[in-house]
Scaffold this active site. Structure first.
Site, PDB file in Angstrom:
ATOM      1  N   CYS A   7       0.848  -1.200   0.000  1.00 28.29           N
ATOM      2  CA  CYS A   7       0.000   0.000   0.000  1.00 28.29           C
ATOM      3  C   CYS A   7       0.882   1.249   0.000  1.00 28.29           C
ATOM      4  O   CYS A   7       0.559   2.245  -0.654  1.00 28.29           O
ATOM      5  CB  CYS A   7      -0.937   0.007   1.202  1.00 28.29           C
ATOM      6  SG  CYS A   7      -2.348  -1.120   1.048  1.00 28.29           S
ATOM      7  N   ASP A  30      10.226  -6.872  -8.909  1.00 28.11           N
ATOM      8  CA  ASP A  30      10.569  -7.381  -7.582  1.00 28.11           C
ATOM      9  C   ASP A  30      11.975  -6.891  -7.226  1.00 28.11           C
ATOM     10  O   ASP A  30      12.892  -6.920  -8.054  1.00 28.11           O
ATOM     11  CB  ASP A  30      10.508  -8.909  -7.562  1.00 28.11           C
ATOM     12  CG  ASP A  30      10.472  -9.458  -6.146  1.00 28.11           C
ATOM     13  OD1 ASP A  30       9.427 -10.018  -5.757  1.00 28.11           O
ATOM     14  OD2 ASP A  30      11.492  -9.331  -5.427  1.00 28.11           O
ATOM     15  N   HIS A  98      -0.145  -8.357   1.356  1.00 28.48           N
ATOM     16  CA  HIS A  98      -1.019  -7.658   0.407  1.00 28.48           C
ATOM     17  C   HIS A  98      -1.003  -8.555  -0.829  1.00 28.48           C
ATOM     18  O   HIS A  98       0.076  -8.834  -1.370  1.00 28.48           O
ATOM     19  CB  HIS A  98      -0.459  -6.256   0.110  1.00 28.48           C
ATOM     20  CG  HIS A  98      -1.256  -5.437  -0.866  1.00 28.48           C
ATOM     21  ND1 HIS A  98      -1.661  -4.133  -0.605  1.00 28.48           N
ATOM     22  CD2 HIS A  98      -1.704  -5.704  -2.118  1.00 28.48           C
ATOM     23  CE1 HIS A  98      -2.321  -3.658  -1.643  1.00 28.48           C
ATOM     24  NE2 HIS A  98      -2.351  -4.593  -2.585  1.00 28.48           N
ATOM     25  N   HIS A 100      -0.538 -10.472  -3.996  1.00 22.39           N
ATOM     26  CA  HIS A 100       0.319 -10.166  -5.146  1.00 22.39           C
ATOM     27  C   HIS A 100       0.550 -11.417  -5.964  1.00 22.39           C
ATOM     28  O   HIS A 100       0.506 -12.536  -5.451  1.00 22.39           O
ATOM     29  CB  HIS A 100       1.648  -9.552  -4.695  1.00 22.39           C
ATOM     30  CG  HIS A 100       2.382 -10.352  -3.665  1.00 22.39           C
ATOM     31  ND1 HIS A 100       2.060 -10.307  -2.336  1.00 22.39           N
ATOM     32  CD2 HIS A 100       3.425 -11.214  -3.772  1.00 22.39           C
ATOM     33  CE1 HIS A 100       2.863 -11.106  -1.658  1.00 22.39           C
ATOM     34  NE2 HIS A 100       3.705 -11.678  -2.518  1.00 22.39           N
ATOM     35  N   HIS A 102       3.355 -13.030  -8.507  1.00 22.46           N
ATOM     36  CA  HIS A 102       4.681 -13.004  -9.102  1.00 22.46           C
ATOM     37  C   HIS A 102       4.549 -13.405 -10.575  1.00 22.46           C
ATOM     38  O   HIS A 102       3.903 -14.408 -10.878  1.00 22.46           O
ATOM     39  CB  HIS A 102       5.607 -14.021  -8.423  1.00 22.46           C
ATOM     40  CG  HIS A 102       5.829 -13.784  -6.963  1.00 22.46           C
ATOM     41  ND1 HIS A 102       6.971 -13.182  -6.470  1.00 22.46           N
ATOM     42  CD2 HIS A 102       5.072 -14.073  -5.876  1.00 22.46           C
ATOM     43  CE1 HIS A 102       6.906 -13.120  -5.145  1.00 22.46           C
ATOM     44  NE2 HIS A 102       5.770 -13.661  -4.759  1.00 22.46           N
TER      45      HIS A 102
HETATM   46  P1  5GP Z   1       6.085 -13.170  -1.048  1.00 24.67           P
HETATM   47  O1  5GP Z   1       7.266 -13.805  -0.367  1.00 24.67           O
HETATM   48  O2  5GP Z   1       5.171 -12.477  -0.038  1.00 24.67           O
HETATM   49  O3  5GP Z   1       5.329 -14.095  -1.965  1.00 24.67           O
HETATM   50  O4  5GP Z   1       6.651 -12.067  -2.011  1.00 24.67           O
HETATM   51  C1  5GP Z   1       6.989 -10.792  -1.602  1.00 24.67           C
HETATM   52  C2  5GP Z   1       7.943 -10.244  -2.622  1.00 24.67           C
HETATM   53  O5  5GP Z   1       8.067  -8.861  -2.429  1.00 24.67           O
HETATM   54  C3  5GP Z   1       9.348 -10.839  -2.533  1.00 24.67           C
HETATM   55  O6  5GP Z   1       9.671 -11.486  -3.755  1.00 24.67           O
HETATM   56  C4  5GP Z   1      10.237  -9.625  -2.257  1.00 24.67           C
HETATM   57  O7  5GP Z   1      11.471  -9.667  -2.935  1.00 24.67           O
HETATM   58  C5  5GP Z   1       9.379  -8.482  -2.725  1.00 24.67           C
HETATM   59  N1  5GP Z   1       9.622  -7.233  -2.020  1.00 24.67           N
HETATM   60  C6  5GP Z   1       9.742  -7.063  -0.671  1.00 24.67           C
HETATM   61  N2  5GP Z   1       9.937  -5.768  -0.382  1.00 24.67           N
HETATM   62  C7  5GP Z   1       9.953  -5.104  -1.567  1.00 24.67           C
HETATM   63  C8  5GP Z   1      10.115  -3.725  -1.908  1.00 24.67           C
HETATM   64  O8  5GP Z   1      10.292  -2.841  -1.078  1.00 24.67           O
HETATM   65  N3  5GP Z   1      10.081  -3.412  -3.233  1.00 24.67           N
HETATM   66  C9  5GP Z   1       9.889  -4.374  -4.199  1.00 24.67           C
HETATM   67  N4  5GP Z   1       9.873  -3.963  -5.477  1.00 24.67           N
HETATM   68  N5  5GP Z   1       9.717  -5.673  -3.903  1.00 24.67           N
HETATM   69  C10 5GP Z   1       9.753  -6.038  -2.608  1.00 24.67           C
HETATM   70 ZN    ZN Z   2      -1.748  -3.284   1.287  1.00 23.64          ZN
END
Ligand code: 5GP
Ligand code: ZN
Length: 114
Positions: A7, A30, A98, A100, A102
């Site tokens: 957010c 990412d 939140h 998302h 990939h």
């Molecule tokens: P999850 O592990 O929740 O499926 O994926 C979260 C993703 O967000 C990870 O791949 C991580 O690298 C990415 N991520 C975390 N913090 C940031 C950020 O500040 N900026 C960007 N662009 N990606 C982020």
């Molecule tokens: Zn959010």
């Protein structure tokens, strides 16, 4: 959501490398890419994960998948192939709560990535 990382990205409080945006979604690179192409597609409305889908309209949800396809096209991997992953909950190692998606590609994918 006040302290939600994505957010905050949506509000521009944290910089991000934008790839695509429409009325319902935002897509950006990412920060820790797991593949040659690794982008994240998020709905502009906060829901925690796929478990929170009741908080999105079907139109908003559909827009997320349309955005994934558009990101793949813009990144030039729509023909070569790509993977769409949404981690939900602890066992999936969801780290940002939140919803998302990939979008991974630009190389041959082997084991589960992201
Ligand atoms: P999850 O592990 O929740 O499926 O994926 C979260 C993703 O967000 C990870 O791949 C991580 O690298 C990415 N991520 C975390 N913090 C940031 C950020 O500040 N900026 C960007 N662009 N990606 C982020
Ligand atoms: Zn959010």
């Amino acid at each position: 959501m006040e302290n939600c990382l994505f957010c905050r990205i949506l509000r521009g409080e944290i910089p991000s490398a934008k790839v695509y945006e429409d009325e319902f979604t935002y897509a950006f690179r990412d920060i820790n890419p797991m593949a040659a192409v690794h982008c994240l597609v998020i709905p502009k409305t906060h829901v925690d994960s796929l478990n929170g889908l009741d908080g999105l309209t079907d139109r908003q949800l559909a827009a997320c998948l349309h955005a994934c396809r558009e990101v793949a096209r813009l990144e030039g991997v729509d023909k070569s192939g790509y993977r769409v992953v949404s981690n939900c909950g602890d066992d999936a190692c969801q780290s940002v709560h939140h919803l998302h998606f990939h979008v991974l590609g630009g190389q041959k994918m082997h084991e589960a990535m992201a």
